[in-house]
Motif scaffolding. Structure first.
Motif, mmCIF file in Angstrom:
data_model
loop_
_atom_site.group_PDB
_atom_site.id
_atom_site.type_symbol
_atom_site.label_atom_id
_atom_site.label_comp_id
_atom_site.label_asym_id
_atom_site.label_seq_id
_atom_site.Cartn_x
_atom_site.Cartn_y
_atom_site.Cartn_z
ATOM 1 N N LEU A 29 0.810 -1.220 0.000
ATOM 2 C CA LEU A 29 0.000 0.000 0.000
ATOM 3 C C LEU A 29 0.844 1.271 0.000
ATOM 4 O O LEU A 29 0.516 2.239 -0.699
ATOM 5 C CB LEU A 29 -0.940 0.013 1.206
ATOM 6 C CG LEU A 29 -2.114 -0.956 1.144
ATOM 7 C CD1 LEU A 29 -2.858 -0.982 2.475
ATOM 8 C CD2 LEU A 29 -3.057 -0.595 0.017
ATOM 9 N N PHE A 30 1.900 1.298 0.788
ATOM 10 C CA PHE A 30 2.686 2.518 0.926
ATOM 11 C C PHE A 30 3.925 2.576 0.044
ATOM 12 O O PHE A 30 4.475 3.649 -0.179
ATOM 13 C CB PHE A 30 3.095 2.725 2.388
ATOM 14 C CG PHE A 30 1.929 3.020 3.271
ATOM 15 C CD1 PHE A 30 1.262 4.233 3.193
ATOM 16 C CD2 PHE A 30 1.467 2.068 4.165
ATOM 17 C CE1 PHE A 30 0.172 4.505 3.992
ATOM 18 C CE2 PHE A 30 0.369 2.331 4.977
ATOM 19 C CZ PHE A 30 -0.284 3.547 4.890
ATOM 20 N N ASN A 31 4.365 1.415 -0.438
ATOM 21 C CA ASN A 31 5.589 1.384 -1.232
ATOM 22 C C ASN A 31 5.355 0.817 -2.627
ATOM 23 O O ASN A 31 6.246 0.862 -3.468
ATOM 24 C CB ASN A 31 6.654 0.558 -0.487
ATOM 25 C CG ASN A 31 8.026 1.147 -0.568
ATOM 26 O OD1 ASN A 31 8.215 2.246 -1.033
ATOM 27 N ND2 ASN A 31 9.003 0.385 -0.108
ATOM 28 N N GLY A 32 4.198 0.186 -2.839
ATOM 29 C CA GLY A 32 3.911 -0.418 -4.134
ATOM 30 C C GLY A 32 4.768 -1.626 -4.436
ATOM 31 O O GLY A 32 4.938 -2.004 -5.591
ATOM 32 N N ARG A 33 5.308 -2.248 -3.403
ATOM 33 C CA ARG A 33 6.222 -3.391 -3.566
ATOM 34 C C ARG A 33 5.628 -4.652 -2.958
ATOM 35 O O ARG A 33 4.902 -4.598 -1.976
ATOM 36 C CB ARG A 33 7.567 -3.116 -2.888
ATOM 37 C CG ARG A 33 8.301 -1.936 -3.410
ATOM 38 C CD ARG A 33 8.720 -2.159 -4.829
ATOM 39 N NE ARG A 33 9.593 -1.100 -5.277
ATOM 40 C CZ ARG A 33 10.367 -1.211 -6.330
ATOM 41 N NH1 ARG A 33 10.363 -2.311 -7.026
ATOM 42 N NH2 ARG A 33 11.123 -0.212 -6.696
ATOM 43 N N ILE A 34 5.992 -5.779 -3.533
ATOM 44 C CA ILE A 34 5.558 -7.083 -3.048
ATOM 45 C C ILE A 34 6.582 -7.587 -2.035
ATOM 46 O O ILE A 34 7.789 -7.499 -2.265
ATOM 47 C CB ILE A 34 5.432 -8.085 -4.217
ATOM 48 C CG1 ILE A 34 4.401 -7.590 -5.228
ATOM 49 C CG2 ILE A 34 5.092 -9.477 -3.720
ATOM 50 C CD1 ILE A 34 3.008 -7.457 -4.690
ATOM 51 N N ALA A 35 6.103 -8.140 -0.930
ATOM 52 C CA ALA A 35 6.986 -8.634 0.131
ATOM 53 C C ALA A 35 7.468 -10.050 -0.171
ATOM 54 O O ALA A 35 7.242 -10.975 0.585
ATOM 55 C CB ALA A 35 6.273 -8.590 1.481
ATOM 56 N N GLY A 36 8.141 -10.207 -1.292
ATOM 57 C CA GLY A 36 8.750 -11.481 -1.660
ATOM 58 C C GLY A 36 10.237 -11.423 -1.339
ATOM 59 O O GLY A 36 10.956 -10.566 -1.861
ATOM 60 N N ILE A 37 10.693 -12.293 -0.490
ATOM 61 C CA ILE A 37 12.072 -12.221 0.006
ATOM 62 C C ILE A 37 13.085 -12.357 -1.129
ATOM 63 O O ILE A 37 14.067 -11.623 -1.181
ATOM 64 C CB ILE A 37 12.327 -13.311 1.079
ATOM 65 C CG1 ILE A 37 11.253 -13.281 2.169
ATOM 66 C CG2 ILE A 37 13.718 -13.167 1.667
ATOM 67 C CD1 ILE A 37 11.009 -11.942 2.788
ATOM 68 N N SER A 38 12.847 -13.287 -2.056
ATOM 69 C CA SER A 38 13.820 -13.466 -3.141
ATOM 70 C C SER A 38 13.907 -12.222 -4.013
ATOM 71 O O SER A 38 14.995 -11.847 -4.463
ATOM 72 C CB SER A 38 13.478 -14.700 -3.981
ATOM 73 O OG SER A 38 12.211 -14.550 -4.596
ATOM 74 N N GLY A 39 12.793 -11.560 -4.262
ATOM 75 C CA GLY A 39 12.821 -10.332 -5.050
ATOM 76 C C GLY A 39 13.481 -9.187 -4.314
ATOM 77 O O GLY A 39 14.203 -8.376 -4.912
ATOM 78 N N ILE A 40 13.245 -9.107 -3.013
ATOM 79 C CA ILE A 40 13.861 -8.050 -2.205
ATOM 80 C C ILE A 40 15.374 -8.240 -2.166
ATOM 81 O O ILE A 40 16.138 -7.305 -2.393
ATOM 82 C CB ILE A 40 13.257 -8.022 -0.793
ATOM 83 C CG1 ILE A 40 11.784 -7.570 -0.874
ATOM 84 C CG2 ILE A 40 14.056 -7.107 0.129
ATOM 85 C CD1 ILE A 40 11.018 -7.724 0.419
ATOM 86 N N LEU A 41 15.816 -9.472 -1.909
ATOM 87 C CA LEU A 41 17.251 -9.754 -1.886
ATOM 88 C C LEU A 41 17.849 -9.616 -3.282
ATOM 89 O O LEU A 41 18.920 -9.027 -3.450
ATOM 90 C CB LEU A 41 17.510 -11.161 -1.334
ATOM 91 C CG LEU A 41 18.965 -11.603 -1.277
ATOM 92 C CD1 LEU A 41 19.785 -10.680 -0.391
ATOM 93 C CD2 LEU A 41 19.062 -13.039 -0.787
#
Length: 144
Positions: A29-41
């Motif tokens: 909602l606030f960042n427009g990002r998905i909380a997927g660990i592999s994508g974040i890393l």
């Protein structure tokens, strides 16, 4: 099958699931990002990005929260019956799998299914079936 009542914590498990869901919702909602660990890393491992700050903070929270919980109460120490070589090999294989699946269980299972993604539903079902099959084979067919 028997349940280890001392380790059976449905209330804590529900609370943890609610916190994970809320954190995933806040991130999208606030960042427009998905909380997927592999994508974040993965976003940190590529070329330098202007959004590295939130990625580092997210990953630091993943590592720091259990450490803080251990300092505040009973240490969280899972009983892993594997050596470092097996753990590293398993981590490497999981990394390859997340690339082929275009995401990990957190991205597909928590975020993708909640958005109604058929691809995420299929990916999560595949992750779960693979896990069930691995446990069955290792415990019942290989005698582990």
């Amino acid at each position: 099958m028997s349940i280890d009542i001392a380790s059976f914590t449905p209330g804590l498990s529900l609370a943890g699931g609610l916190v994970i869901g809320a954190a995933a919702a806040v991130l999208v909602l606030f960042n427009g990002r998905i909380a997927g660990i592999s994508g974040i890393l993965g976003g940190l491992l590529g070329s330098p990005q202007k959004d590295a700050g939130w990625r580092v903070a997210f990953l630091a929270g993943l590592v720091g929260a259990p450490a803080l919980a251990g300092l505040l109460g009973k240490p969280i120490a899972p009983d892993i019956q594997a050596g470092w070589g097996e753990i590293l090999a398993a981590g490497f294989l999981v990394g390859i799998g997340t690339r082929y699946a275009s995401g990990c269980t957190s991205g597909h299972g928590v975020c993708g299914i909640s958005r109604g993604s058929i691809r995420s539903l299929v990916a999560t079902a595949t992750f779960m079936a693979s896990g069930f099959l691995t446990v069955f084979v290792s415990r019942h067919l290989l005698g582990g």
